[in-house]
Design an enzyme around this catalytic site. Structure first.
Site, PDB file in Angstrom:
ATOM      1  N   LYS A  13     -32.983  34.240 -21.859  1.00  0.00           N
ATOM      2  CA  LYS A  13     -33.616  33.726 -20.669  1.00  0.00           C
ATOM      3  C   LYS A  13     -34.847  32.541 -21.039  1.00  0.00           C
ATOM      4  O   LYS A  13     -35.410  32.953 -22.051  1.00  0.00           O
ATOM      5  CB  LYS A  13     -34.175  35.018 -19.986  1.00  0.00           C
ATOM      6  CG  LYS A  13     -34.974  34.615 -18.772  1.00  0.00           C
ATOM      7  CD  LYS A  13     -35.397  36.227 -18.067  1.00  0.00           C
ATOM      8  CE  LYS A  13     -36.809  36.276 -18.772  1.00  0.00           C
ATOM      9  NZ  LYS A  13     -37.793  36.696 -17.512  1.00  0.00           N
ATOM     10  N   LYS A  20     -38.081  43.206 -24.413  1.00  0.00           N
ATOM     11  CA  LYS A  20     -39.340  42.640 -24.485  1.00  0.00           C
ATOM     12  C   LYS A  20     -39.913  43.625 -25.741  1.00  0.00           C
ATOM     13  O   LYS A  20     -40.791  43.015 -26.822  1.00  0.00           O
ATOM     14  CB  LYS A  20     -40.437  43.005 -23.256  1.00  0.00           C
ATOM     15  CG  LYS A  20     -40.041  41.816 -22.447  1.00  0.00           C
ATOM     16  CD  LYS A  20     -41.084  41.726 -21.350  1.00  0.00           C
ATOM     17  CE  LYS A  20     -41.089  40.291 -20.486  1.00  0.00           C
ATOM     18  NZ  LYS A  20     -41.852  40.222 -19.466  1.00  0.00           N
ATOM     19  N   LYS A  38     -41.875  31.936 -20.485  1.00  0.00           N
ATOM     20  CA  LYS A  38     -43.113  31.454 -20.712  1.00  0.00           C
ATOM     21  C   LYS A  38     -43.964  31.813 -21.902  1.00  0.00           C
ATOM     22  O   LYS A  38     -44.695  31.138 -22.499  1.00  0.00           O
ATOM     23  CB  LYS A  38     -44.264  31.315 -19.658  1.00  0.00           C
ATOM     24  CG  LYS A  38     -44.579  32.610 -18.819  1.00  0.00           C
ATOM     25  CD  LYS A  38     -45.491  32.519 -17.836  1.00  0.00           C
ATOM     26  CE  LYS A  38     -44.971  33.082 -16.369  1.00  0.00           C
ATOM     27  NZ  LYS A  38     -44.614  34.621 -16.567  1.00  0.00           N
TER      28      LYS A  38
END
Ligand code: AQP
Length: 332
Positions: free
Chosen positions: A194, A111, A197
């Site tokens: 992956k 991230k 959202k």
């Protein structure tokens, strides 16, 4: 009866990955567990969220969870930021967890990306808050997608170190429940990444509020390779996009890769994708319709989250108070 805890971030519309990896598995667990399900807004702000959007996404996520079959009456569904014990226990865990442990977390690396210096401190200590979420309820079973396995190992390390440091057999061991053939659903644009959202490409994911037309179009455009489907799972080796679509199909049809390939092996992707889109529309269509119905009464949805928080607090309050006593804090 064993206690379950799991959470989901209101960082966007929930995806097919969230559904197959987590939410869908939460539903049957309600039959024989005490379940506590949480919309984790404290986690969501570890990455920038537009404040007006966050409130809307929180409500939409709660409605979507109910539409998927989460029972807010027999179980607990609540909003994390309404129960301050999460943040309190997370602070204690910030002082228990070691930097070396956090440095190994792959989700932070993924991230934060290349701009690590600019990531929030909250993103770095995210796993400590996740450990607090679970352990504030002495929950022992945690249904999650495969991406959260490492964080649950860390939560167990934190529980053990707390027990050791404060000489008490206080926090229980946590068992991850990583269930089904689609525990890690991948992006429709890149089978090595992956499905998320918060991915900038809407084409990379199926959202739980997508229309039938949007689902059919996204599946038609999903990246694949030129070969037909193999007859056996071994033939999916080195074909991440094919494996992803087969895994999604298997989860939706309640079978496994071998079951899907025995039926579809040898077919080209165009025909397979059409069948897959049909299955997806049959699953997601009713969820989207029920979510829309629930959102017509936003005060009811907000009331569920608030009422759930009061009930959650009655469980977490005494546990976190005892953790504070063990640490040596004066009682209030
Ligand atoms: N692609 C996935 N496949 C299987 N399971 C998944 N989960 C998330 N993505 C997949 C599972 O969904 C639950 C809730 O996840 P979360 O919202 O708390 O956080 P996340 O894992 O970071 O999910 P996203 O969709 O990738 O959110 P953003 O984009 O905001 O970071 C978890 O049990 C997770 O394993």
């Amino acid at each position: 009866m064993q206690r379950i805890f799991s959470g989901i971030q209101p960082s966007g519309i929930p995806t097919l990955g969230n559904y197959l990896g987590a939410i869908r598995n939460w539903v049957p667990l309600q039959a024989d567990h005490e379940c506590i399900y949480c919309v984790v807004d404290l986690h969501a702000i570890t990455q920038w969220q537009e404040p007006s959007l966050l409130a809307r996404q929180t409500r939409e996520l709660a409605a979507s969870l109910m539409a998927c079959g989460i029972d807010p009456v027999g179980q607990i569904l609540f909003l994390q930021s309404l129960v301050p014990e999460h943040a309190e226990l997370a602070w204690i865990f910030n002082c228990v967890a070691r930097l070396g442990w956090l440095n190994r977390m792959t989700q932070f690396k993924d991230k934060a990306g290349k701009d690590r210096e600019n990531a929030s401190a909250g993103l770095y200590v995210y796993p400590n808050l996740m450990a607090a979420d679970i352990l504030a309820y002495h929950a022992t079973r945690v249904p999650v997608g495969d991406d959260q396995r490492q964080h649950l190992e860390l939560a167990n390390d934190i529980a053990q170190k707390f027990n050791h440091d404060f000489g008490a057999d206080f926090f229980p061991a946590i068992e991850p429940l990583i269930l089904g053939p689609a525990a890690r659903v991948m992006s429709l644009r890149d089978g090595t990444k992956k499905m998320s959202k918060s991915d900038t490409s809407d084409q990379s994911r199926i959202n739980l509020n997508d229309s039938a037309a949007a689902i059919a179009q996204k599946i038609r455009r999903a990246r694949t390779d030129p070969e037909p489907l193999p007859g056996e799972p071994a033939g999916l080796e080195g074909r991440p996009e094919a494996r992803n679509l087969v895994g999604i199909y298997a989860a939706l049809a309640d079978t496994d890769e071998a079951g899907v390939l025995s039926q579809h092996g040898g077919k080209g992707f165009a025909a397979f994708k059409e069948d897959l889109a049909g299955l997806l529309i049959a699953t997601i269509g009713p969820i989207a319709a029920e979510t829309g119905r629930l959102l017509a009464d936003p005060a009811h949805v907000d009331g569920v989250l608030r009422g759930g928080a009061e009930r959650a607090k009655r469980i977490a309050g005494p546990i976190v108070a005892e953790a504070k006593r063990l640490v040596g804090f004066l009682a209030a």
